[in-house]
Motif scaffolding. Sequence first.
Motif, PDB file in Angstrom:
ATOM      1  N   ALA A  87      70.671  47.828  41.809  1.00  0.00           N
ATOM      2  CA  ALA A  87      71.096  46.451  41.991  1.00  0.00           C
ATOM      3  C   ALA A  87      72.375  46.136  41.098  1.00  0.00           C
ATOM      4  N   PRO A  88      72.485  46.337  39.523  1.00  0.00           N
ATOM      5  CA  PRO A  88      73.498  46.208  38.938  1.00  0.00           C
ATOM      6  C   PRO A  88      74.743  46.791  39.303  1.00  0.00           C
ATOM      7  N   LYS A  89      74.588  48.069  39.631  1.00  0.00           N
ATOM      8  CA  LYS A  89      75.582  49.101  40.140  1.00  0.00           C
ATOM      9  C   LYS A  89      76.169  48.351  41.268  1.00  0.00           C
ATOM     10  N   ARG A  90      75.538  47.958  42.329  1.00  0.00           N
ATOM     11  CA  ARG A  90      76.002  47.483  43.513  1.00  0.00           C
ATOM     12  C   ARG A  90      76.759  45.943  43.309  1.00  0.00           C
ATOM     13  N   LYS A  91      76.268  45.271  42.117  1.00  0.00           N
ATOM     14  CA  LYS A  91      76.821  44.045  41.959  1.00  0.00           C
ATOM     15  C   LYS A  91      78.151  44.279  41.092  1.00  0.00           C
ATOM     16  N   ALA A  92      78.223  45.442  40.354  1.00  0.00           N
ATOM     17  CA  ALA A  92      79.214  45.621  39.644  1.00  0.00           C
ATOM     18  C   ALA A  92      80.507  46.345  40.751  1.00  0.00           C
ATOM     19  N   ARG A  93      80.099  47.085  41.363  1.00  0.00           N
ATOM     20  CA  ARG A  93      80.905  47.409  42.852  1.00  0.00           C
ATOM     21  C   ARG A  93      81.544  46.399  43.547  1.00  0.00           C
ATOM     22  N   ARG A  94      80.460  45.531  43.888  1.00  0.00           N
ATOM     23  CA  ARG A  94      81.212  44.270  44.605  1.00  0.00           C
ATOM     24  C   ARG A  94      82.186  43.344  43.998  1.00  0.00           C
ATOM     25  N   ARG A  95      81.947  43.193  42.550  1.00  0.00           N
ATOM     26  CA  ARG A  95      83.140  42.644  41.757  1.00  0.00           C
ATOM     27  C   ARG A  95      84.279  43.263  41.763  1.00  0.00           C
TER      28      ARG A  95
END
Length: 179
Positions: A87-95
């Motif tokens: 989840a943190p990697k997905r959020k970082a990728r989205r940002r």
Amino acid sequence: MADSKPRRVQGKEIGTPDPKAAPLKKSKPPSFKHAFDSPFTVHWVSLSEENRIAILEKLHSFFGTFKRAAAQISAAPDESEKGTPSAPKRKARRRRQISDVRKAFPELCLGFNELNKCLETDQLRLLVVCKDVTPPALIQHFPVAAFLKRVPLCPLANATVQLGKLFGVKSVVAFGVKV
């Protein structure tokens, strides 16, 4: 005249609380979310299907160069991002994807907070809003605010995923074009 002594039924006094019984809980009053309960409904202007398609085609032709520009801006994925991302990697990728869109097109406003800020400070030339948002109260203020600030509003139906693909993100609910 009533008897002042408590009555006894099966060895217990009636009218006096049982010291071993659990205390009575007071019931809470029901909570209401007044922010989403509005007696007013916003009636969106309906565009014909051919106008909606024409607008989406114009947007695709105008922003079609984004995929190439974003590919040049963003770096190759790290080795640590292989497999299913957390989840943190997905959020970082989205940002990172949204920042890539902002770098490629600095004249765009993406996101509710940035749109509201640009709309309040008279920095928008055009506001495009997708009408298929749940809950609809999230976007109900845009028609009124656009009218008050004299900004053209383009309401699109069933276009959140198409606009998201256009900008290289999952979905886009609204975006604005800055002055």
